[in-house]
Design a protein around this motif. Structure first.
Motif, PDB file in Angstrom:
ATOM      1  N   LEU A   1      -5.410 -26.880 -14.412  1.00 35.55           N
ATOM      2  CA  LEU A   1      -4.199 -25.672 -13.929  1.00 35.55           C
ATOM      3  C   LEU A   1      -4.039 -26.029 -12.373  1.00 35.55           C
ATOM      4  O   LEU A   1      -2.896 -25.670 -12.228  1.00 35.55           O
ATOM      5  CB  LEU A   1      -5.071 -24.245 -14.030  1.00 35.55           C
ATOM      6  CG  LEU A   1      -5.341 -23.926 -15.601  1.00 35.55           C
ATOM      7  CD1 LEU A   1      -6.050 -22.662 -15.631  1.00 35.55           C
ATOM      8  CD2 LEU A   1      -3.778 -23.802 -16.250  1.00 35.55           C
ATOM      9  N   ALA A   2      -4.559 -26.598 -11.634  1.00 34.92           N
ATOM     10  CA  ALA A   2      -4.280 -26.976 -10.249  1.00 34.92           C
ATOM     11  C   ALA A   2      -3.122 -27.943 -10.319  1.00 34.92           C
ATOM     12  O   ALA A   2      -2.574 -27.907  -9.255  1.00 34.92           O
ATOM     13  CB  ALA A   2      -5.461 -27.397  -9.425  1.00 34.92           C
ATOM     14  N   LEU A   3      -3.036 -28.661 -11.186  1.00 30.03           N
ATOM     15  CA  LEU A   3      -1.813 -29.585 -11.197  1.00 30.03           C
ATOM     16  C   LEU A   3      -0.463 -29.157 -11.759  1.00 30.03           C
ATOM     17  O   LEU A   3       0.195 -29.904 -12.094  1.00 30.03           O
ATOM     18  CB  LEU A   3      -2.467 -30.715 -12.070  1.00 30.03           C
ATOM     19  CG  LEU A   3      -3.522 -31.686 -11.475  1.00 30.03           C
ATOM     20  CD1 LEU A   3      -4.084 -32.686 -12.390  1.00 30.03           C
ATOM     21  CD2 LEU A   3      -3.033 -32.268 -10.179  1.00 30.03           C
ATOM     22  N   ARG A   4      -0.778 -27.789 -12.034  1.00 34.15           N
ATOM     23  CA  ARG A   4       0.728 -27.194 -12.629  1.00 34.15           C
ATOM     24  C   ARG A   4       0.907 -26.124 -11.847  1.00 34.15           C
ATOM     25  O   ARG A   4       0.285 -25.606 -10.882  1.00 34.15           O
ATOM     26  CB  ARG A   4      -0.064 -26.482 -13.821  1.00 34.15           C
ATOM     27  CG  ARG A   4      -0.220 -27.471 -15.137  1.00 34.15           C
ATOM     28  CD  ARG A   4       0.782 -27.968 -15.654  1.00 34.15           C
ATOM     29  NE  ARG A   4       0.368 -29.170 -16.501  1.00 34.15           N
ATOM     30  CZ  ARG A   4       1.158 -29.856 -17.508  1.00 34.15           C
ATOM     31  NH1 ARG A   4       2.073 -29.362 -17.651  1.00 34.15           N
ATOM     32  NH2 ARG A   4       0.629 -30.765 -17.724  1.00 34.15           N
ATOM     33  N   ALA A   5       2.260 -25.917 -11.878  1.00 33.38           N
ATOM     34  CA  ALA A   5       3.214 -24.855 -10.788  1.00 33.38           C
ATOM     35  C   ALA A   5       2.402 -23.591 -10.989  1.00 33.38           C
ATOM     36  O   ALA A   5       2.004 -23.037 -12.100  1.00 33.38           O
ATOM     37  CB  ALA A   5       4.391 -24.880 -10.991  1.00 33.38           C
ATOM     38  N   PRO A   6       2.157 -22.880  -9.864  1.00 32.90           N
ATOM     39  CA  PRO A   6       1.513 -21.451 -10.006  1.00 32.90           C
ATOM     40  C   PRO A   6       2.314 -20.409 -10.895  1.00 32.90           C
ATOM     41  O   PRO A   6       3.580 -20.206 -10.671  1.00 32.90           O
ATOM     42  CB  PRO A   6       1.518 -20.899  -8.597  1.00 32.90           C
ATOM     43  CG  PRO A   6       1.485 -22.182  -7.638  1.00 32.90           C
ATOM     44  CD  PRO A   6       2.492 -23.089  -8.527  1.00 32.90           C
ATOM     45  N   GLY A   7       1.497 -19.959 -11.895  1.00 36.38           N
ATOM     46  CA  GLY A   7       2.305 -19.087 -12.943  1.00 36.38           C
ATOM     47  C   GLY A   7       2.995 -19.553 -13.918  1.00 36.38           C
ATOM     48  O   GLY A   7       3.625 -19.092 -14.725  1.00 36.38           O
ATOM     49  N   ASP A   8       3.062 -20.728 -13.973  1.00 29.11           N
ATOM     50  CA  ASP A   8       4.017 -21.643 -15.032  1.00 29.11           C
ATOM     51  C   ASP A   8       3.158 -22.874 -15.403  1.00 29.11           C
ATOM     52  O   ASP A   8       3.415 -23.993 -15.006  1.00 29.11           O
ATOM     53  CB  ASP A   8       5.186 -22.029 -14.692  1.00 29.11           C
ATOM     54  CG  ASP A   8       6.160 -22.430 -15.883  1.00 29.11           C
ATOM     55  OD1 ASP A   8       5.722 -22.741 -17.001  1.00 29.11           O
ATOM     56  OD2 ASP A   8       7.180 -22.880 -15.551  1.00 29.11           O
ATOM     57  N   ALA A   9       2.282 -22.895 -16.580  1.00 29.03           N
ATOM     58  CA  ALA A   9       1.331 -23.870 -16.897  1.00 29.03           C
ATOM     59  C   ALA A   9       2.236 -24.920 -17.558  1.00 29.03           C
ATOM     60  O   ALA A   9       1.804 -25.993 -17.939  1.00 29.03           O
ATOM     61  CB  ALA A   9       0.309 -23.420 -17.860  1.00 29.03           C
ATOM     62  N   ALA A  10       3.420 -24.533 -17.987  1.00 27.58           N
ATOM     63  CA  ALA A  10       4.369 -25.621 -18.490  1.00 27.58           C
ATOM     64  C   ALA A  10       4.986 -26.646 -17.481  1.00 27.58           C
ATOM     65  O   ALA A  10       5.597 -27.452 -18.005  1.00 27.58           O
ATOM     66  CB  ALA A  10       5.363 -24.836 -19.601  1.00 27.58           C
ATOM     67  N   ASP A  11       4.727 -26.138 -16.164  1.00 26.87           N
ATOM     68  CA  ASP A  11       5.473 -26.960 -15.187  1.00 26.87           C
ATOM     69  C   ASP A  11       4.352 -27.605 -14.209  1.00 26.87           C
ATOM     70  O   ASP A  11       3.802 -27.381 -13.553  1.00 26.87           O
ATOM     71  CB  ASP A  11       6.455 -26.126 -14.310  1.00 26.87           C
ATOM     72  CG  ASP A  11       7.249 -27.000 -13.308  1.00 26.87           C
ATOM     73  OD1 ASP A  11       7.543 -27.992 -13.290  1.00 26.87           O
ATOM     74  OD2 ASP A  11       7.494 -26.157 -12.365  1.00 26.87           O
ATOM     75  N   PRO A  12       4.361 -29.103 -14.700  1.00 21.14           N
ATOM     76  CA  PRO A  12       3.525 -29.995 -13.695  1.00 21.14           C
ATOM     77  C   PRO A  12       4.020 -29.941 -12.520  1.00 21.14           C
ATOM     78  O   PRO A  12       5.244 -29.805 -12.072  1.00 21.14           O
ATOM     79  CB  PRO A  12       3.743 -31.391 -14.522  1.00 21.14           C
ATOM     80  CG  PRO A  12       4.383 -31.211 -15.667  1.00 21.14           C
ATOM     81  CD  PRO A  12       5.226 -30.247 -15.612  1.00 21.14           C
ATOM     82  N   LEU A  13       3.075 -30.130 -11.445  1.00 14.90           N
ATOM     83  CA  LEU A  13       3.448 -30.246  -9.871  1.00 14.90           C
ATOM     84  C   LEU A  13       4.191 -31.289  -9.662  1.00 14.90           C
ATOM     85  O   LEU A  13       4.004 -32.198 -10.248  1.00 14.90           O
ATOM     86  CB  LEU A  13       2.133 -30.132  -9.345  1.00 14.90           C
ATOM     87  CG  LEU A  13       1.412 -28.789  -8.957  1.00 14.90           C
ATOM     88  CD1 LEU A  13       0.096 -28.757  -8.228  1.00 14.90           C
ATOM     89  CD2 LEU A  13       2.195 -27.546  -8.380  1.00 14.90           C
ATOM     90  N   GLY A  14       5.063 -31.243  -8.595  1.00 13.51           N
ATOM     91  CA  GLY A  14       5.799 -32.356  -8.227  1.00 13.51           C
ATOM     92  C   GLY A  14       7.336 -32.509  -8.570  1.00 13.51           C
ATOM     93  O   GLY A  14       7.774 -31.679  -9.905  1.00 13.51           O
ATOM     94  N   PRO A  15       8.328 -33.202  -8.339  1.00 12.60           N
ATOM     95  CA  PRO A  15       9.547 -33.340  -8.803  1.00 12.60           C
ATOM     96  C   PRO A  15       9.534 -34.108 -10.253  1.00 12.60           C
ATOM     97  O   PRO A  15       8.499 -34.522 -10.883  1.00 12.60           O
ATOM     98  CB  PRO A  15      10.123 -34.401  -7.889  1.00 12.60           C
ATOM     99  CG  PRO A  15       8.982 -35.121  -7.279  1.00 12.60           C
ATOM    100  CD  PRO A  15       7.812 -34.160  -7.361  1.00 12.60           C
ATOM    101  N   GLU A  16      10.757 -33.877 -10.785  1.00 12.46           N
ATOM    102  CA  GLU A  16      11.019 -34.594 -12.277  1.00 12.46           C
ATOM    103  C   GLU A  16      10.601 -35.893 -12.334  1.00 12.46           C
ATOM    104  O   GLU A  16      10.162 -36.381 -13.263  1.00 12.46           O
ATOM    105  CB  GLU A  16      12.160 -34.102 -12.563  1.00 12.46           C
ATOM    106  CG  GLU A  16      12.430 -34.526 -14.055  1.00 12.46           C
ATOM    107  CD  GLU A  16      14.000 -33.898 -14.487  1.00 12.46           C
ATOM    108  OE1 GLU A  16      14.171 -34.381 -15.628  1.00 12.46           O
ATOM    109  OE2 GLU A  16      14.619 -33.306 -13.882  1.00 12.46           O
TER     110      GLU A  16
END
Length: 221
Positions: free
Chosen positions: A31-46
């Motif tokens: 979960l730390a590697l996902r955007a806060p509040g949106d588990a469907a969005d990985p951290l970082g740019p596209e």
């Protein structure tokens, strides 16, 4: 011994996973590697997610089998039959060990986040991490033992470790593996490659290390 340490770590994780002992760590890191509040969005740019998909293909069975086959072909061309057999045994053995461990542990894939890549088999251990560790370290080990100058061999080992690390990290970034799946894959693959190298040293050499003789710089094998 390094191989024994790797296998002990692998066995400890295999024993801890079914009881859920690692779940807290796995959930927190995933979960730390996902955007806060949106588990469907990985951290970082596209582009980072696209790069992860590209990197993860370097640990697929198809790509690794092609690399191993290429290595075997080169070794046979160099008349290094024992080294070729060693590469086949190390890579093929890692495939069998990965499949056996998956069937025994039978861990479900992560359900916290959407998967960024197709995943059909059980989760533990990460086959991509385990097979990339075994294959890349095996090829680097053979290259190191066959080169007179140790510097290219050290570079090959560093490159093998870097590729193995990136492949494993990509599996977590894409959400298709729990972090401990990848750690176990790294340990199992590295341990298997080191064990195979140890067996080769105790028995038939896969190819004597070239050495310089005389003042002519001629390589003797």
């Amino acid at each position: 011994m390094a191989a024994a340490a790797c296998f002990c770590g692998f066995a400890a994780l295999a024993a801890a996973v079914p009881g859920g002992a690692t779940l807290g760590f796995d959930r927190a890191l995933l979960l730390a590697l996902r955007a806060p509040g949106d588990a469907a969005d990985p951290l970082g740019p596209e582009w980072l997610e696209k790069a992860a998909r590209d990197l993860t293909s370097l640990g697929s069975v198809f790509v690794l089998c092609l690399l191993a086959a290429a290595g075997v072909g080169v070794l046979l061309r160099m008349e290094r039959g024992r080294a070729a057999v060693f590469v086949l045994a190390s890579t093929g053995g890692a495939v069998l060990l990965s499949r056996l461990a998956k069937d025994l542990v039978d861990r479900p894939r992560p359900d916290l986040v959407p998967h960024g890549d197709m995943a059909l088999s059980a989760s533990f251990p990460s086959g991509h991490a385990m097979l990339s560790a075994a294959t890349y370290l095996t090829l680097a080990g053979v290259a190191t033992r066959m080169l007179a100058d140790p510097r290219p061999g050290r570079c090959a080992i560093v490159l093998a470790l870097a590729l193995t690390g990136l492949v494993g990290a990509s599996r977590v970034h894409l959400g298709v593996h729990w972090p401990t799946d990848v750690i176990a894959g790294w340990l199992g693959g590295a341990g298997w490659a080191l064990l195979c190298l140890r067996v080769v040293r105790l028995g038939a050499e896969p190819g004597a290390t070239p050495r310089q003789t005389g003042k002519t710089g001629r390589l003797e094998t």
